[in-house]
Each structure stands twice: as C-alpha cells, then as structure tokens.
Design an enzyme around this catalytic site. Structure first.
Site, PDB file in Angstrom:
ATOM      1  N   THR A  11       0.804  -1.210   0.000  1.00 47.34           N
ATOM      2  CA  THR A  11       0.000   0.000   0.000  1.00 47.34           C
ATOM      3  C   THR A  11       0.843   1.269   0.000  1.00 47.34           C
ATOM      4  O   THR A  11       1.923   1.311   0.583  1.00 47.34           O
ATOM      5  CB  THR A  11      -0.970   0.021   1.206  1.00 47.34           C
ATOM      6  N   ASP A  12       0.313   2.293  -0.672  1.00 45.37           N
ATOM      7  CA  ASP A  12       0.873   3.641  -0.611  1.00 45.37           C
ATOM      8  C   ASP A  12       0.809   4.153   0.805  1.00 45.37           C
ATOM      9  O   ASP A  12       0.034   3.650   1.607  1.00 45.37           O
ATOM     10  CB  ASP A  12      -0.007   4.603  -1.425  1.00 45.37           C
ATOM     11  N   LYS A  13       1.562   5.188   1.077  1.00 39.82           N
ATOM     12  CA  LYS A  13       1.442   5.800   2.399  1.00 39.82           C
ATOM     13  C   LYS A  13       0.515   7.015   2.354  1.00 39.82           C
ATOM     14  O   LYS A  13      -0.551   7.031   2.971  1.00 39.82           O
ATOM     15  CB  LYS A  13       2.818   6.217   2.924  1.00 39.82           C
TER      16      LYS A  13
ATOM     17  N   THR B   5      -1.768  -1.092  -4.245  1.00 46.44           N
ATOM     18  CA  THR B   5      -2.456   0.160  -4.503  1.00 46.44           C
ATOM     19  C   THR B   5      -1.590   1.070  -5.356  1.00 46.44           C
ATOM     20  O   THR B   5      -0.371   0.913  -5.413  1.00 46.44           O
ATOM     21  CB  THR B   5      -2.782   0.925  -3.207  1.00 46.44           C
TER      22      THR B   5
ATOM     23  N   LYS C 112       7.811  -0.747  -8.078  1.00 42.68           N
ATOM     24  CA  LYS C 112       6.556  -1.374  -7.655  1.00 42.68           C
ATOM     25  C   LYS C 112       6.277  -2.606  -8.494  1.00 42.68           C
ATOM     26  O   LYS C 112       5.922  -3.661  -7.977  1.00 42.68           O
ATOM     27  CB  LYS C 112       5.390  -0.392  -7.831  1.00 42.68           C
TER      28      LYS C 112
END
Ligand code: ADP
Ligand code: MG
Length: 819
Positions: A300-302, A561, A544
């Site tokens: 997941t992105d932050k 994501t 990614k």
C-alpha cells in the site's frame, strides 16, 4: 494570458442547449434473449429430456411438473442475473469522473458530465481527456491517442495556433505534463462520440467460481446419465418393464441435479459486491471478489491511504534566520504551487501545496494576492522519476521537491553544509514528518534546469497524521495471515516512523529499503528483501512492478495500490490492483480491479474480509445442497436395484428441490460473516471450492440422510399405506434440511441474515403444510394429511439431523487455523 472560462449563468443556459457531456449508452441485451440464455445450461437440458420422456410415456402430470420446475428455475436464474446486472450498473455511478474547471474565475472540481463548450479545464498527467479541447497552455504535454489512432507512441502537444497538435480529443490519455484547454465539443459531438465507444466500463467477467460450478454441474450431469443407464439396465434385467426402467432413470436425474445452486451462487456474489460498494470498495472486475479472499500480501501507498493527506506545516528551516530569507521562502511556496485557496478558505488541488499556501498566507497577510501579481510563464510539472516541480517567473525560477534530490542540484553552492542539511532532514523525518525542500534558480537556467546550479533556501516539514481506522485494519490483516507492505515515494525515515505509529512493524528498529538498495540487489537478494522487509521508501513506479513480480514468484497473492499513471503496470500485474477514487488518475483506475472510494486503507481490509465471507457463504451453500440431492439420488438408485417401493416419488423430489432452492438455500446468500474468518490463514488460491475434506463431510451427511429416509419410510409402511409413508418421508426430509440449515447457520448474528433465516423457515413450513393438507396438491403429488403423531416423528428426525449436522458439518473450518 487571459483566462476566461464560463460563468454560472452562462453554464445554465448552455446546459439547456447542449445537454450533458455523455456518450449515448449502448442498447442492452433484450430481456427475452437473456431469458433464452437461461436454457443454455446442462442441468436444465437434462430436465427437459426427462420432461419429454415422461410425456412420451403418457405421464402427463410428471411431465407438467418437470416443465414447471424448469420454468421456476429459469425464472430464478433470470431474476438473479438481472439483479447482478443492476448491481454492476449501480457501480457505474461510483465511477463518475471529475474535471478541474474554471467557473466564475475559480478552479472547481465538477463532474465531467457537466462540461460545456467554452469551459476551461485543467489537464493533468494521468487523466483521461473528458471532452474535445483546444489547448491554451501546455507544459511538456504528451498524450496517448492510441484509442483514436491505434498509434501507441505518445504525441507532443502545443497550444493551439490552427494546427492539428493544438487539439485534444475526448477519451485520449495524458501520459505526461500538464496544461489548460478550452472545450469545443462535448458528448456525442466529440470525435470519440462519432466512433461510439463506451469508456471506463465495469467489466463483468465470469467469475472462476461460476465457471467451476458450471463444470461441477457438467460432471454431475454426466454422472447422472451413467447412473441412470445402470439403474435402468438393472431394472430391466430384473424383469421390470422398459417403461419402469426409463421412469427410474428420469427419477434419478431429477433427484441428483441441484437445480437451484447456480442461481443461489450468483445472488451471493451480487449481494457481496453491493455490500462492498456500501463500504467504500468498488469492484471493477467481478472475479476479483473471490481472489480478494485469498490475498496474502497487501502493498500500500502511504500518503492518503495510510495517512489522511490533510497536511499542515510543522517546521521550516532556512539557511539564514532573517526576515528577508523568510519572505523569499514564503514567496517560493506560493509561486511553485498548483493549488488554490478561495476567498472563503475552500482549498483545491494537492493537499501538500494547499498547506504551503495556508502557511504562507498565515505568516504574512500581505502575500494573499502574491500569486496573481507574479504570473507564471512556464511550468515543469512534478513527476516521480525526478521528484521536483519548478515554475518560471519574470524574476526567478521557483523550485520545490524531495530534499535529497534538490540537495544534489544545489551541490556546488552548498558545499560544506550538505552534511548539516542531511542531518536536519533526517531529524524531521524521524518525527514522521513529510519533508519538502525549497530552492531557486536564475531564469537563464530554465532550459537546462536538470543540470543543477540551484540556490538552496531551506526545508519545510509537514505533518500528515495516520488515518484513524488504519491501525485496527492493519492489526486485522496481520491476524488474518496477511502481510502489509508500505510502498512510498516518501523519505525512508518518515516511512519508518509512520510504519511504527500504525503498527505495521513492531516497535524497535525498522528495516527500510529504498530505490537505490532495491536497484543494486540481485534477483536472489530481491527475493529475500521481498520476504523480510515491510517498508519500501523513495520507490519509483518501476520498483513497484518489480516488487509485485518478486512477491508473485514467491507464490504470494498480491493486492497493490497505486494512484499515478506510472503505477498502471503494477496494478495490472498484481492479482488485485487497487486504485484511488479521490486522488487517483484515470489511467490507474482503469488498470485496477478495485477502487477505493475514499482512498482509505481500512477499506482494503474490509474488502478482503468480505471476499472471504462471500466465498465462505458459497461453500456453505454447496455443502448444504449437495448432500440432499445425492441422498435423494441414492435412495432411488438403491430402491431400483433392490426392487423396493420408491420411498419418495420423482415428482415429490422435484417439489423438495424447488422448495429448497426458493427458501432454505437462499439464506446462505444473506448470511452474515463469521468473525473467525479473519482469524484464519488465507485460503490457498489453487484449492477447489470443495476440497477433499469437504467431500468426506458431504459423503457422511449423504449416508446419514439416506438411512433416515429409509427409516422413516419403513416406519410409515409399518403403520400406514404407501401414500402416507411417502408423505411422511418427504416431510421428514424437508424437516431435516431445515435442521441442517439451523446447525450450519451456527449462532445468532444480529443482522439481516437472521430475519431471512426465520422467514425462509416459516415459508418452508407453510409450503409443507399445503403440500400435505391441500386437496389439490394431495392429488398432484399423491400425498395425504398428517396426524399429530406424524408431526412428532418429523420433529424427532429433525432433531437427529441437527445433531448429525453439528457433528459432521459444523464448525466448518476449511483453512488452517493460526496457532
Ligand atoms: P508518497 O508515496 O508519499 O505519495 P510521492 O511519490 O508522492 O510520495 O512524493 C515523493 C516526494 O516528492 C515527497 O516526499 C516530497 O518530498 C516530494 N513531493 C511530493 N509532492 C510534491 C510536489 N507537488 N511538488 C514538489 N515535490 C513534491
Ligand atoms: Mg503521492
């Protein structure tokens, strides 16, 4: 350049004239065609043959009932399919696109459907062009026009001066840069409108589960066929008439086939997709629902996903502590900035940039109109490969970007103090703050900006707090055997601090891998990093994709994501690509299987739980229906080969199957989730819907039911005639089904499922009462009224069945439990 755009009054008038910016919808499949499609099904096909044979033998009632059953089941399938389609159509409305439009002199976010000729719109890297535009402003603008031209190389675009390059077409993608355009055609009048293609559609692919069920029913069909032949051959060699033999075969067919199963499964899926949409995850590809339940890693992105993306400036460190330097920095924040704050304080654009504006205005009220007084001559937009943004003005170039990157470009000028600034930056990052460096350059450097020679101004630290629901969601994922990996473009130390705050890693030292380390690692080392490290910082979109691939090589089922254009390949590659509904680009959204309506990580965890829930419900349905059908088949098979009187007639079996499908079996589609589901390890993706252990349970349950049916029938025969004994057997079997349902349902859940359970049981009992007592049905199904004694026997059977089901079927643990 003067920007005009429309006023609200103009827009109202134009709206009446031009309508909405939408393509006319394609005509849907007509209902009769969908109804006919229901007959394209092997089970229905076998039933149809049975109906024809019964009719040929002069058994009109049987034939009529079989036809009725076929009709009921096709209707059921038809209604469910309609329902599924409506669910998908409802999702479309969540997928609404927005554009940044200049109205009444302000940039506003409006639905793209409301665009009108004359509107000025902002064009951003990653967006789909919403209408046909004339370009008024372009900054390194490149557009992918493959949709129209088939040519996949992006085309450079410049502001219009009567040339082809100055036009943007609706439906094409911005692959780089940014700009401003003026709408000249909308909806059906655009070039894409002429070609007529629907964009951004939800794909209603067939789910692997439904394909699996269809396969199962094909095997059942084959099995039924073979058994039927064996049974009729045996009957025939025993000296029975050919007619009896054929009737036996027909009975077997209708007994074993679980007519209602496919319909119940598709309604489970449709309801699940609706529930997910209500909780903020919109499914774009239906097969994703099942895959979700098997996810083992979530990347997941932050910013915005784990954190709120609602930022505020916490700290500002400058080269010198004098008013002059401070003013220079504040001006920089305002100049190198795409966001906007209206007079009433309403912000639009990147939250980080909004925070900078708010801070600058707060420090010095005189700066409120500074942006307007110092117009921008050109822009170098932010991108992830070189993380900085720059704007060209009459007297300077204003720059801001990731601190390490900016430091490198100020090298000559800073010299000895580089080490000091690196210390300041990691100190800020250690507190979990997001850092951004400010710099300037002389205007003569605009064409060679990448080569450096910038002047360092200082660094800003912004606070972006974690979202409230995130720590619990992460704990839930970890408890469910799912790894959560943070993949961010932010500073390694900021990433580590946030990771610790939300419980993504345990307290203590956090291992963080950045772009450089990842790039330098060998394939074997990468595999190890992917296995051990949970925080990846300063990553680039290509990392990614590599990370997804590496994890998949390890056998993981990955949800990833992403929001930018460059994330699309990783989203497509992951088993579950998750795009952002609020901040994401259209390109990312179209590559994703699922969209998070409000970008919140917690919804991913909910969706995984829901995926497991749906799968579990479907498994329960199969586990519930198959033993009954198999038991009926076996009862008939045994009766035929041992030349006994049939305990239940084929017609009565059809009755049982139909009543089950429209009452009891439906309960599973509405059944609430079992909490234990999120305390188990993910289901192995390759595991079939009904793994070996479940077949053992199905077999045991089948044997129990067969025994019971014979036992009830024999008891009945001992006291009454055949008709009475059969009525008893049918009611006994239905009562046992009700009891099995109760046993499998487990505990009271306090949700809608409880009510559906009660209603379906009541309806079933009413139908059984009619079946036994109503003269007309007595005539059709050859039944007779029951006495109180009989009802006592039926209750006793139900009780035994409940106990058996508790032993054999419950609790249903199909995954390995965590220790
Ligand atoms: P995240 O994964 O946290 O969303 P990004 O890839 O968006 O990170 O940003 C990486 C870095 O680029 C940030 O830490 C920040 O220093 C810098 N940055 C982010 N947005 C901007 C912007 N609009 N202008 C200049 N620099 C930015
Ligand atoms: Mg970002």
């Amino acid at each position: 350049m003067e920007k005009r755009g429309l006023s609200t009054e103009e827009a109202v008038l134009l709206q009446q004239q031009f309508g909405l910016n939408q393509l006319p919808a394609p005509s849907p499949t007509p209902w009769w065609r969908r109804l006919l499609q229901q007959f394209n099904n092997s089970l229905i096909f076998i039933l149809s043959i049975a109906a024809i044979f019964s009719a040929a033998l002069g058994h009109w009632v049987d034939s009529g009932i079989i036809v009725a059953v076929i009709l009921i089941n096709t209707m059921l399938g038809f209604i469910q399919e309609n329902r599924a389609e409506q669910a998908v159509a409802a999702l479309q409305s969540y997928l609404m696109e927005y554009s940044l439009v200049l109205r009444d002199g302000h940039w506003q976010k409006l639905p793209s459907a409301n665009l009108l000729p004359g509107d000025w719109v902002r064009i951003e890297n990653g967006e789909r062009i919403a209408a046909d535009l004339h370009i008024r402003e372009a900054h390194q603008l490149q557009v992918d026009e493959s949709l129209l031209t088939g040519e996949s190389v992006p085309v450079d675009k410049q502001p219009i001066n009567d040339n082809e390059l100055g036009v943007l077409h609706a439906g094409t993608m911005v692959s780089r840069g940014s700009g401003v355009g003026e709408v000249f055609a909308i909806g059906g009048a655009t070039s894409i409108g002429h070609i007529q293609k629907l964009l951004a559609q939800t794909k209603a692919g067939k789910s692997p589960l439904l394909i699996g069920i269809n396969q199962l029913s094909r095997w059942l069909g084959l099995g039924v066929f073979l058994l039927a032949i064996i049974a009729s051959l045996i009957a025939w060699t025993h000296g029975d008439s050919l007619e009896f033999a054929i009737l036996a075969a027909i009975s077997l067919a209708v007994a074993i086939i679980p007519e209602g199963l496919p319909a119940v499964i598709s309604i489970s899926l449709a309801l699940g997709v609706q529930r997910m949409a209500q909780r903020g995850s919109i499914i774009r590809q239906l097969p994703a629902v099942e895959t979700l339940g098997a996810v083992t890693v979530i990347c997941t992105d932050k910013t915005g996903t784990l954190t709120e993306n609602r930022m505020a400036v916490e700290d500002l460190r400058l080269t010198q502590n004098d008013p002059e330097s401070l003013h220079r920095a504040l001006e920089n924040m305002l100049l190198c900035n795409d966001a906007e704050i209206s007079d009433v304080g309403q912000g639009s654009g990147d939250p980080l940039e909004q925070a900078l504006i708010r801070y600058a205005h707060g420090e010095d009220g005189a700066l409120i109109h500074y942006q307007k007084r110092n117009p921008r001559l050109d822009t170098r937009p932010f991108d992830h490969e070189s993380p900085y943004m720059a704007t060209l003005h009459a007297d300077r170039i204003a720059i801001k970007g990731a601190p390490e990157f900016v430091l490198q470009h100020c090298f000559q000028e800073l010299d000895q103090t580089v080490g000091f600034w690196e210390g300041v930056i990691s100190e800020m990052a250690n507190l979990g703050l997001r850092t951004i460096a400010l710099a300037e350059a002389d205007i003569s450097r605009w064409s060679s900006l990448d080569q450096g020679g910038w002047r360092w101004l200082g660094v800003v630290a912004l606070l972006d707090p974690p979202r409230q629901a995130v720590p619990a969601a992460i704990a839930a994922c970890r408890g469910a055997g799912i790894r959560v990996i943070m993949v961010t473009g932010d500073h390694p130390r900021t990433a580590a601090t946030i990771a610790r705050q939300i419980g993504l890693v345990d307290a203590g030292s956090v291992r963080v891998v950045d772009h450089g380390q990842w790039l330098a690692a060998s394939p074997a080392e990468r595999q190890q990093l992917a296995r051990e490290v949970n925080v990846f910082a300063r990553v680039q979109p290509t990392d990614k994709l590599e990370l997804v691939k590496t994890l998949q090589d390890e056998g993981e089922i990955v949800a990833m994501t992403g929001d930018g254009v460059n994330d699309a390949p990783a989203l497509r590659r992951a088993q579950i690509g998750v795009a952002m509904g609020l901040s994401g680009s259209t390109v990312a959204r179209e590559a994703a299987a699922m969209i998070l309506a409000d970008d919140d990580f917690a919804h991913i965890a909910c969706a995984v739980a829901e995926g497991r829930h749906i799968y579990n419900n479907i498994q329960h349905t199969a586990l519930f229906m198959l033993p009954t059908n198999f038991a009926q088949g076996m009862v008939i098979f045994l009766a035929v080969i041992f030349r006994m009187i049939l305990p239940i007639t084929p017609l009565q079996i059809l009755w049982i199957n139909t009543v089950t499908a429209i009452t009891l079996a439906l309960v599973f589609a509405f059944m609430g989730a079992d909490k234990a589901l999120m305390q188990q390890l993910p289901r192995p993706i390759a595991q079939p819907l009904l793994p070996g252990t479940l077949w053992i349970r199905i077999t045991l349950m089948t044997l129990f039911l067969v025994m019971m049916v014979f036992a009830i029938f024999k008891t009945g025969i001992a006291f009454y005639d055949v008709v009475h004994a059969r009525t008893l057997a049918v009611n006994g079997l239905m009562a046992m089904e009700g009891a099995v349902l109760l046993a499998m349902y487990g505990s009271w859940r306090n949700d809608r499922g409880d009510w559906i359970l009660i209603i379906s049981l009541v309806v079933m009992i009413l139908l059984q009462a009619l079946f036994s007592q109503l003269p007309f049905l007595q005539l059709v199904f050859q039944t007779t009224s029951l006495s109180l004694n009989d009802i006592g026997i039926i209750f006793l059977t139900a009780l035994l069945a409940w106990l058996a089901a508790r032993l054999i079927l419950h609790p249903l643990q199909t995954f390995t439990l965590k220790s």
